[in-house]
Design a protein around this motif. Structure first.
Motif, PDB file in Angstrom:
ATOM      1  N   VAL A  17      -8.316  13.246  -5.918  1.00  0.00           N
ATOM      2  CA  VAL A  17      -8.508  12.664  -6.723  1.00  0.00           C
ATOM      3  C   VAL A  17      -7.281  13.466  -8.246  1.00  0.00           C
ATOM      4  CG1 VAL A  17      -9.747  13.493  -9.070  1.00  0.00           C
ATOM      5  CG2 VAL A  17     -11.234  12.987  -6.877  1.00  0.00           C
ATOM      6  N   VAL A  18      -6.541  12.411  -8.762  1.00  0.00           N
ATOM      7  CA  VAL A  18      -5.583  12.225  -9.103  1.00  0.00           C
ATOM      8  C   VAL A  18      -5.764  12.525 -11.433  1.00  0.00           C
ATOM      9  CG1 VAL A  18      -3.301  11.956  -9.942  1.00  0.00           C
ATOM     10  CG2 VAL A  18      -4.096  11.502  -7.425  1.00  0.00           C
ATOM     11  N   GLU A  19      -6.120  12.991 -12.035  1.00  0.00           N
ATOM     12  CA  GLU A  19      -6.043  13.284 -13.414  1.00  0.00           C
ATOM     13  C   GLU A  19      -4.894  14.238 -14.188  1.00  0.00           C
ATOM     14  OE1 GLU A  19     -10.482  13.366 -13.811  1.00  0.00           O
ATOM     15  OE2 GLU A  19     -10.121  15.414 -13.714  1.00  0.00           O
ATOM     16  N   PRO A  20      -4.354  13.065 -15.481  1.00  0.00           N
ATOM     17  CA  PRO A  20      -3.686  13.865 -15.905  1.00  0.00           C
ATOM     18  C   PRO A  20      -4.145  15.244 -16.778  1.00  0.00           C
ATOM     19  CG  PRO A  20      -4.446  11.868 -17.091  1.00  0.00           C
ATOM     20  CD  PRO A  20      -5.038  11.916 -15.716  1.00  0.00           C
ATOM     21  N   GLU A  21      -3.297  16.691 -16.788  1.00  0.00           N
ATOM     22  CA  GLU A  21      -3.235  17.596 -17.564  1.00  0.00           C
ATOM     23  C   GLU A  21      -4.068  17.243 -19.211  1.00  0.00           C
ATOM     24  OE1 GLU A  21      -5.376  20.393 -18.416  1.00  0.00           O
ATOM     25  OE2 GLU A  21      -5.284  20.504 -16.416  1.00  0.00           O
ATOM     26  N   THR A  22      -4.861  17.481 -19.284  1.00  0.00           N
ATOM     27  CA  THR A  22      -3.998  17.589 -21.414  1.00  0.00           C
ATOM     28  C   THR A  22      -4.891  18.375 -22.345  1.00  0.00           C
ATOM     29  OG1 THR A  22      -6.652  16.505 -21.243  1.00  0.00           O
ATOM     30  CG2 THR A  22      -5.414  14.440 -20.462  1.00  0.00           C
ATOM     31  N   ASP A  23      -4.558  19.451 -21.312  1.00  0.00           N
ATOM     32  CA  ASP A  23      -4.333  20.836 -22.194  1.00  0.00           C
ATOM     33  C   ASP A  23      -3.382  21.594 -22.117  1.00  0.00           C
ATOM     34  OD1 ASP A  23      -4.915  23.297 -22.909  1.00  0.00           O
ATOM     35  OD2 ASP A  23      -5.889  24.080 -21.866  1.00  0.00           O
ATOM     36  N   PRO A  24      -2.215  21.388 -22.862  1.00  0.00           N
ATOM     37  CA  PRO A  24      -0.730  21.570 -23.122  1.00  0.00           C
ATOM     38  C   PRO A  24      -1.585  23.480 -22.545  1.00  0.00           C
ATOM     39  CG  PRO A  24      -1.091  21.367 -25.920  1.00  0.00           C
ATOM     40  CD  PRO A  24      -2.565  20.746 -24.160  1.00  0.00           C
ATOM     41  N   LEU A  51       2.656   6.626  -7.007  1.00  0.00           N
ATOM     42  CA  LEU A  51       1.121   5.866  -7.395  1.00  0.00           C
ATOM     43  C   LEU A  51       1.492   4.699  -8.031  1.00  0.00           C
ATOM     44  CD1 LEU A  51      -0.810   8.393  -9.173  1.00  0.00           C
ATOM     45  CD2 LEU A  51      -1.228   7.502  -7.087  1.00  0.00           C
ATOM     46  N   PRO A  52       0.650   3.085  -8.039  1.00  0.00           N
ATOM     47  CA  PRO A  52       0.795   1.552  -8.581  1.00  0.00           C
ATOM     48  C   PRO A  52       1.034   1.561  -9.841  1.00  0.00           C
ATOM     49  CG  PRO A  52      -0.307   1.488  -6.586  1.00  0.00           C
ATOM     50  CD  PRO A  52       0.125   2.988  -6.737  1.00  0.00           C
ATOM     51  N   LYS A  53       2.634   0.939 -10.199  1.00  0.00           N
ATOM     52  CA  LYS A  53       2.506   1.573 -12.011  1.00  0.00           C
ATOM     53  C   LYS A  53       0.930   0.800 -11.903  1.00  0.00           C
ATOM     54  CE  LYS A  53       4.886  -1.374 -15.207  1.00  0.00           C
ATOM     55  NZ  LYS A  53       5.749  -2.383 -15.437  1.00  0.00           N
ATOM     56  N   GLU A  54       0.306  -0.139 -12.332  1.00  0.00           N
ATOM     57  CA  GLU A  54      -0.946  -0.483 -12.332  1.00  0.00           C
ATOM     58  C   GLU A  54      -2.033   1.107 -13.058  1.00  0.00           C
ATOM     59  OE1 GLU A  54      -0.366  -2.051  -9.817  1.00  0.00           O
ATOM     60  OE2 GLU A  54       0.888  -3.653 -10.533  1.00  0.00           O
ATOM     61  N   VAL A  55      -2.158   1.864 -11.611  1.00  0.00           N
ATOM     62  CA  VAL A  55      -2.556   2.703 -11.601  1.00  0.00           C
ATOM     63  C   VAL A  55      -1.790   4.004 -13.139  1.00  0.00           C
ATOM     64  CG1 VAL A  55      -3.602   5.206 -10.089  1.00  0.00           C
ATOM     65  CG2 VAL A  55      -3.400   2.735  -9.084  1.00  0.00           C
ATOM     66  N   ARG A  56      -0.903   4.037 -12.804  1.00  0.00           N
ATOM     67  CA  ARG A  56      -0.447   5.004 -14.083  1.00  0.00           C
ATOM     68  C   ARG A  56      -0.627   4.388 -15.038  1.00  0.00           C
ATOM     69  NH1 ARG A  56       4.411   3.953 -10.207  1.00  0.00           N
ATOM     70  NH2 ARG A  56       5.189   2.515 -12.056  1.00  0.00           N
ATOM     71  N   GLU A  57      -0.146   3.718 -14.951  1.00  0.00           N
ATOM     72  CA  GLU A  57      -0.541   2.626 -16.658  1.00  0.00           C
ATOM     73  C   GLU A  57      -2.617   3.308 -17.140  1.00  0.00           C
ATOM     74  OE1 GLU A  57       0.539  -1.540 -16.733  1.00  0.00           O
ATOM     75  OE2 GLU A  57       2.473  -1.089 -16.874  1.00  0.00           O
ATOM     76  N   MET A 112       1.321  -1.232   0.109  1.00  0.00           N
ATOM     77  CA  MET A 112       0.002  -0.189  -0.192  1.00  0.00           C
ATOM     78  C   MET A 112       0.825   1.227   0.087  1.00  0.00           C
ATOM     79  SD  MET A 112      -3.324   1.142   2.505  1.00  0.00           S
ATOM     80  CE  MET A 112      -3.983   0.113   2.125  1.00  0.00           C
ATOM     81  N   PRO A 113       0.840   2.057  -0.826  1.00  0.00           N
ATOM     82  CA  PRO A 113       1.148   3.227  -0.865  1.00  0.00           C
ATOM     83  C   PRO A 113       1.686   4.104   0.401  1.00  0.00           C
ATOM     84  CG  PRO A 113       0.518   2.786  -3.213  1.00  0.00           C
ATOM     85  CD  PRO A 113      -0.398   2.215  -1.918  1.00  0.00           C
ATOM     86  N   THR A 114       2.667   4.943   0.748  1.00  0.00           N
ATOM     87  CA  THR A 114       2.647   5.648   1.927  1.00  0.00           C
ATOM     88  C   THR A 114       2.765   7.641   1.181  1.00  0.00           C
ATOM     89  OG1 THR A 114       4.247   5.243   2.394  1.00  0.00           O
ATOM     90  CG2 THR A 114       2.635   3.947   3.683  1.00  0.00           C
ATOM     91  N   VAL A 115       2.562   8.073   2.617  1.00  0.00           N
ATOM     92  CA  VAL A 115       2.940   9.777   1.968  1.00  0.00           C
ATOM     93  C   VAL A 115       3.878  10.032   2.736  1.00  0.00           C
ATOM     94  CG1 VAL A 115       2.026  11.493   2.586  1.00  0.00           C
ATOM     95  CG2 VAL A 115       0.289  10.770   2.052  1.00  0.00           C
ATOM     96  N   ASP A 116       5.400   9.653   2.182  1.00  0.00           N
ATOM     97  CA  ASP A 116       6.422  10.329   2.590  1.00  0.00           C
ATOM     98  C   ASP A 116       6.414  11.979   2.664  1.00  0.00           C
ATOM     99  OD1 ASP A 116       7.157  11.989   0.677  1.00  0.00           O
ATOM    100  OD2 ASP A 116       8.685  11.440  -0.297  1.00  0.00           O
ATOM    101  N   SER A 117       7.330  12.076   4.184  1.00  0.00           N
ATOM    102  CA  SER A 117       7.255  13.700   4.760  1.00  0.00           C
ATOM    103  C   SER A 117       7.694  14.551   3.696  1.00  0.00           C
ATOM    104  CB  SER A 117       9.196  13.141   5.335  1.00  0.00           C
ATOM    105  OG  SER A 117      10.437  13.318   4.719  1.00  0.00           O
ATOM    106  N   LYS A 118       7.678  14.683   2.906  1.00  0.00           N
ATOM    107  CA  LYS A 118       7.543  15.847   1.627  1.00  0.00           C
ATOM    108  C   LYS A 118       5.902  15.748   1.226  1.00  0.00           C
ATOM    109  CE  LYS A 118      12.476  16.401   0.420  1.00  0.00           C
ATOM    110  NZ  LYS A 118      14.014  16.553  -0.834  1.00  0.00           N
ATOM    111  N   GLY A 119       5.097  14.985   1.690  1.00  0.00           N
ATOM    112  CA  GLY A 119       4.060  14.929   0.933  1.00  0.00           C
ATOM    113  C   GLY A 119       3.826  13.320  -0.212  1.00  0.00           C
TER     114      GLY A 119
END
Length: 92
Positions: free
Chosen positions: A38-45, A12-18, A1-8
């Protein structure tokens, strides 16, 4: 399970990134919605470049100097990556 490090940071797991199409250097929008992250790729260059220019402007000792040649190597590389992705998206 991912954790938050000291820098926040969270890795993200590889499967989620893919599934989200997140490659190295992909700009993402992170926000809270209904108590969840909620994490979404920004698609507007244009939005990415505007945000980057704003960050450069705020960090620059001379805010009138916004030439790309004046940026450090990381910022120039980032700008080129965004342009390359935008061209690729236009070609599709």
């Amino acid at each position: 399970m991912p954790t938050v490090d000291s820098k926040g940071r969270i890795v993200l797991p590889k499967e989620v990134r893919e599934q989200l199409g997140l490659d190295v250097g992909t700009e993402v929008d992170v926000r809270e919605k209904d108590g969840k992250a909620v994490v979404e790729p920004e698609t507007d260059p244009e939005r990415i470049i505007e945000r980057m220019e704003s960050l450069v402007e705020r960090a620059s000792p001379d805010p009138t100097s916004r030439r790309e040649d004046d940026l450090d190597a990381y910022a120039r590389d980032h700008a080129e990556t965004i342009r390359r992705r935008a061209r690729r998206a236009d070609d599709e």
